[in-house]
Scaffold this motif. Sequence first.
Motif, short mmCIF file in Angstrom:
data_model
loop_
_atom_site.label_atom_id
_atom_site.label_comp_id
_atom_site.label_asym_id
_atom_site.label_seq_id
_atom_site.Cartn_x
_atom_site.Cartn_y
_atom_site.Cartn_z
N LEU A 1 54.14 57.96 -22.96
CA LEU A 1 54.50 56.71 -23.76
C LEU A 1 54.75 56.70 -25.32
CD1 LEU A 1 54.60 54.38 -20.53
CD2 LEU A 1 56.42 55.96 -21.36
N ASP A 2 53.32 57.21 -25.35
CA ASP A 2 52.64 57.40 -26.67
C ASP A 2 53.46 57.53 -27.55
OD1 ASP A 2 50.53 58.55 -29.24
OD2 ASP A 2 49.38 57.00 -27.95
N LYS A 3 53.96 57.13 -28.86
CA LYS A 3 54.52 57.80 -30.00
C LYS A 3 54.04 58.58 -30.39
CE LYS A 3 53.68 54.53 -33.53
NZ LYS A 3 53.68 53.79 -34.69
N TRP A 4 52.54 58.98 -30.49
CA TRP A 4 52.15 60.11 -30.86
C TRP A 4 52.58 61.20 -29.59
CZ3 TRP A 4 50.68 55.60 -32.38
CH2 TRP A 4 50.35 55.46 -33.62
N ARG A 5 53.00 61.12 -28.87
CA ARG A 5 53.26 62.13 -27.86
C ARG A 5 51.19 62.58 -27.74
NH1 ARG A 5 57.01 66.40 -27.90
NH2 ARG A 5 57.15 66.20 -26.25
N ARG A 6 50.67 61.38 -27.55
CA ARG A 6 48.78 61.86 -26.98
C ARG A 6 48.92 62.11 -25.60
NH1 ARG A 6 44.82 58.54 -30.98
NH2 ARG A 6 43.66 59.91 -28.78
N VAL A 7 47.95 63.11 -25.25
CA VAL A 7 47.79 62.70 -23.54
C VAL A 7 46.72 63.16 -23.67
CG1 VAL A 7 50.06 64.87 -23.68
CG2 VAL A 7 47.46 65.55 -23.78
N ASP A 8 45.91 62.80 -24.47
CA ASP A 8 43.83 62.68 -24.50
C ASP A 8 43.77 61.37 -25.06
OD1 ASP A 8 45.11 64.23 -27.22
OD2 ASP A 8 43.06 64.47 -27.71
N ASP A 9 42.58 61.06 -24.44
CA ASP A 9 41.81 59.83 -25.52
C ASP A 9 39.87 60.24 -25.30
OD1 ASP A 9 40.66 57.37 -26.62
OD2 ASP A 9 42.11 56.82 -25.19
N TYR A 10 39.53 59.53 -25.87
CA TYR A 10 38.09 59.75 -26.12
C TYR A 10 37.25 59.19 -24.57
CZ TYR A 10 38.30 60.43 -31.23
OH TYR A 10 38.78 60.25 -32.34
N PRO A 11 36.22 59.72 -23.58
CA PRO A 11 36.04 59.74 -23.05
C PRO A 11 35.11 58.24 -22.75
CG PRO A 11 34.79 61.40 -23.89
CD PRO A 11 35.18 61.15 -25.25
N TYR A 12 35.22 57.91 -21.54
CA TYR A 12 33.91 56.35 -21.64
C TYR A 12 32.05 56.88 -21.19
CZ TYR A 12 37.92 53.44 -20.58
OH TYR A 12 38.62 53.02 -20.41
N GLY A 13 31.73 56.34 -21.80
CA GLY A 13 29.83 57.22 -21.93
C GLY A 13 30.33 57.22 -23.05
N GLY A 14 30.10 57.82 -24.48
CA GLY A 14 30.13 58.44 -25.37
C GLY A 14 29.74 59.76 -25.11
N PHE A 15 30.22 60.61 -24.05
CA PHE A 15 29.92 62.36 -24.36
C PHE A 15 31.20 62.51 -25.19
CE2 PHE A 15 30.17 60.23 -19.69
CZ PHE A 15 28.34 60.91 -19.36
N ALA A 16 30.62 63.72 -25.60
CA ALA A 16 31.76 64.79 -26.65
C ALA A 16 32.83 65.27 -25.94
CB ALA A 16 30.56 66.24 -26.95
#
Length: 229
Positions: free
Chosen positions: A43-58
């Motif tokens: 539903l993201d207008k940029w069609r993103r399917v990823d995000d940053y992980p919780y906990g500060g992992f790379a």
Amino acid sequence: MRIDIITVLPEMLEGFTNESILARAQKKGLVDIHLHNLRDYTLDKWRRVDDYPYGGFAGMVMQIEPIDRCISALKAERDYDEVIFTTPDGEQFDQHMANDLSLLQNIIILCGHYKGIDQRVRDHLITREITVGDYVLTGGELPAAIITDAVARLIPGVISDEQSALSDSFQDDMLSAPIYTRPAEYKGWRVPDILLSGNEAKIKDWEIEQSLERTRRLRPDLLERKSRK
């Protein structure tokens, strides 16, 4: 058999699934392969399917929402025998697994990407996790292609000579014997006389002997696994 592949790079698989054995299988109506762009389910207008992980992992992590929407939409249309996730830490894919999967009616293959997927997908939506080897690839499209090809060719009618698939390497935890074709001699390199003899019994004995020798020399682990069964 129907295979639904969920991916962020459908164009990477389009050519592969429409050529050679897979094209033939689909034209015969024996295999039905569908590619689903995961970005169509965000539903993201940029069609993103990823995000940053919780906990500060790379790295970046595939989100649960678009994956759940896609799988739920597919399941609303039919029942699935397996929902497979391609991941380096999954169960090792082999010929025995390909045989088992070829007996199913409907499967989903989810191609991983980035650092991985939200663990809740694996906990609640996936029924089987598969790896094609102990190494990391950029995405799960290549493993999905490997699984699809290995499974589809086992479905009766896909390969004209069905005995050919049954005699492939690994079907009995053994490597295949050497094979030859015409000419019988080339640059002084001759085809083994036994193969030219026409004696089917002796040729079969030679085939078993060569198969055992090649397996012992190249893949002794297969013989160890065979002895444990």
